[in-house]
Scaffold this motif. Structure first.
Motif, PDB file in Angstrom:
ATOM      1  N   SER A  45       0.863  -1.184   0.000  1.00 53.30           N
ATOM      2  CA  SER A  45       0.000   0.000   0.000  1.00 53.30           C
ATOM      3  C   SER A  45       0.898   1.231   0.000  1.00 53.30           C
ATOM      4  CB  SER A  45      -0.907   0.023   1.231  1.00 53.30           C
ATOM      5  OG  SER A  45      -1.867  -1.003   1.170  1.00 53.30           O
ATOM      6  N   LYS A  46       0.338   2.356  -0.453  1.00 51.57           N
ATOM      7  CA  LYS A  46       1.118   3.592  -0.510  1.00 51.57           C
ATOM      8  C   LYS A  46       0.465   4.669   0.330  1.00 51.57           C
ATOM      9  CE  LYS A  46       3.351   6.779  -3.750  1.00 51.57           C
ATOM     10  NZ  LYS A  46       3.626   7.067  -5.174  1.00 51.57           N
ATOM     11  N   ASP A  47       1.292   5.361   1.113  1.00 46.69           N
ATOM     12  CA  ASP A  47       0.835   6.510   1.894  1.00 46.69           C
ATOM     13  C   ASP A  47       1.143   7.754   1.074  1.00 46.69           C
ATOM     14  OD1 ASP A  47       0.271   8.505   3.667  1.00 46.69           O
ATOM     15  OD2 ASP A  47       1.800   7.978   5.138  1.00 46.69           O
ATOM     16  N   GLY A  48       0.090   8.365   0.511  1.00 48.51           N
ATOM     17  CA  GLY A  48       0.276   9.507  -0.361  1.00 48.51           C
ATOM     18  C   GLY A  48       0.916  10.696   0.319  1.00 48.51           C
ATOM     19  N   SER A  49       0.648  10.890   1.601  1.00 43.88           N
ATOM     20  CA  SER A  49       1.171  12.067   2.307  1.00 43.88           C
ATOM     21  C   SER A  49       2.686  12.012   2.469  1.00 43.88           C
ATOM     22  CB  SER A  49       0.503  12.210   3.682  1.00 43.88           C
ATOM     23  OG  SER A  49       0.751  11.065   4.477  1.00 43.88           O
ATOM     24  N   SER A  50       3.227  10.812   2.673  1.00 40.99           N
ATOM     25  CA  SER A  50       4.670  10.670   2.861  1.00 40.99           C
ATOM     26  C   SER A  50       5.364  10.110   1.628  1.00 40.99           C
ATOM     27  CB  SER A  50       4.956   9.741   4.044  1.00 40.99           C
ATOM     28  OG  SER A  50       4.464   8.428   3.780  1.00 40.99           O
ATOM     29  N   ASN A  51       4.574   9.713   0.620  1.00 47.22           N
ATOM     30  CA  ASN A  51       5.090   9.085  -0.588  1.00 47.22           C
ATOM     31  C   ASN A  51       5.929   7.857  -0.247  1.00 47.22           C
ATOM     32  OD1 ASN A  51       5.390   8.839  -3.404  1.00 47.22           O
ATOM     33  ND2 ASN A  51       7.381   9.870  -3.348  1.00 47.22           N
ATOM     34  N   LYS A  52       5.469   7.102   0.768  1.00 51.25           N
ATOM     35  CA  LYS A  52       6.153   5.875   1.146  1.00 51.25           C
ATOM     36  C   LYS A  52       5.229   4.688   0.928  1.00 51.25           C
ATOM     37  CE  LYS A  52       9.129   5.386   4.359  1.00 51.25           C
ATOM     38  NZ  LYS A  52       9.873   5.251   5.627  1.00 51.25           N
ATOM     39  N   ASP A  87       1.385  -4.372   3.448  1.00 54.59           N
ATOM     40  CA  ASP A  87       0.067  -4.259   4.078  1.00 54.59           C
ATOM     41  C   ASP A  87      -0.804  -5.420   3.591  1.00 54.59           C
ATOM     42  OD1 ASP A  87      -2.400  -3.503   5.065  1.00 54.59           O
ATOM     43  OD2 ASP A  87      -2.643  -1.771   3.748  1.00 54.59           O
TER      44      ASP A  87
END
Length: 305
Positions: A180-187, A191
């Motif tokens: 999965s990707k966390d858009g806010s941290s681009n990490k 998952d």
């Protein structure tokens, strides 16, 4: 008012996409308003924004001719060509260069590939992170862009990477871990509820606490190799986001030691039939070769050429 004839590059494309390409500064609202007011016509008949165009059709729009984009030009630097014909251009991207510009006129593979006066500008079929080196495929016609992009999405083209990772990697293995990707941290992170993601690897050589390996992407998620290798305890050397900063510093790695080594084509048809079953490689870059040499890693050089 202006009119244009649909070229072979735009055959089969949606009308709104073609208009946005020809008039990139046209506000979306203005374009949609013209469709609602029946001011956009194809061969004299009312046009709809999502209709597919056919080569040779005449399109009438209520705007003036699109001005020449004086800002579009080839930027400094050159491209290392691996293969080129009338349909596609395979290049070896250096680390530190963007695949596509992040601002108008910015340096990138795509802007370096700009062809003055061409009715179709080279388009990236695949993209690499700024600090990942290696194979990139550019389409030189609308037909090849549609065909190759579809095959890339459908995983018909085999993508193999070279990675220099931390630790003594097992001889071979498979990493099956959803991401999965966390858009806010681009990490990106592993998952259980994420997208299915699979990576295969094979060790080529080890030395100095590092391993050089071939990595094959079965899926193509963002940052997949970097996250998967870190997940099994063998992060890519030089990777600040997912790797071991202490070891990166000790080894003096200036960027993630990751290189898009090769791309293999399936059976192709039409103008791309000459590419059937062909494989193109980008030789290991100097910084990775030097890092291998400093750590006593001696891969088969003939294989890596």
């Amino acid at each position: 008012m202006d009119r244009f004839v649909v070229s072979r590059h735009d055959d089969g494309r949606r009308l709104d996409k073609v208009i946005r390409k020809k008039w990139p500064s046209l506000p979306l609202g203005a374009m949609m308003k013209a469709f609602r007011k029946k001011q956009v016509r194809v061969d004299g008949a009312r046009a709809y924004f999502d209709q597919r165009l056919v080569e040779g059709q005449e399109v009438l729009v209520p705007w003036e001719s699109a001005p020449t984009d004086v800002g579009a030009k080839r930027t400094g630097g050159h491209l290392v060509t691996v293969y080129r014909d009338e349909s596609l251009w395979v290049v070896s991207k250096p680390a530190g260069l963007l695949s596509q510009p992040d601002r108008k006129g910015g340096d990138s593979v795509v802007t370096r590939a700009f062809l003055p006066g061409s009715s179709f500008q080279p388009q990236a079929v695949n993209r690499l992170d700024r600090n990942t080196s290696g194979i990139m495929v550019l389409a030189l016609t609308g037909e090849s862009l549609r065909d190759l992009s579809s095959r890339w999405r459908d995983r018909e083209m085999e993508k193999v990477y070279l990675a220099l990772v931390v630790g003594d990697l097992p001889e071979e293995g498979r990493i099956d871990a959803p991401l999965s990707k966390d858009g806010s941290s681009n990490k990106v992170f592993v998952d259980s509820k994420g997208q299915s993601s699979m990576t295969l690897y094979r060790r080529l050589a080890s030395g100095g606490g590092l391993s050089l390996c071939l990595v094959t992407l079965i899926t193509g998620r963002s940052h997949q190799i970097r996250v998967h290798m870190s997940h099994i305890g063998h992060p890519v050397l030089g990777d600040v986001k997912y790797g071991d900063r202490a070891i990166n510093g000790v080894k003096g790695a200036k960027r993630p030691m990751l290189h898009a080594f090769s791309v293999s084509f399936p059976e192709m048809s039409g103008d791309l039939s000459s590419l059937s079953s062909k494989t193109f490689r980008a030789p290991i870059p100097e910084d990775m070769a030097d890092m291998c040499s400093k750590n006593g890693i001696v891969p088969d050089r003939a294989f890596l050429r």
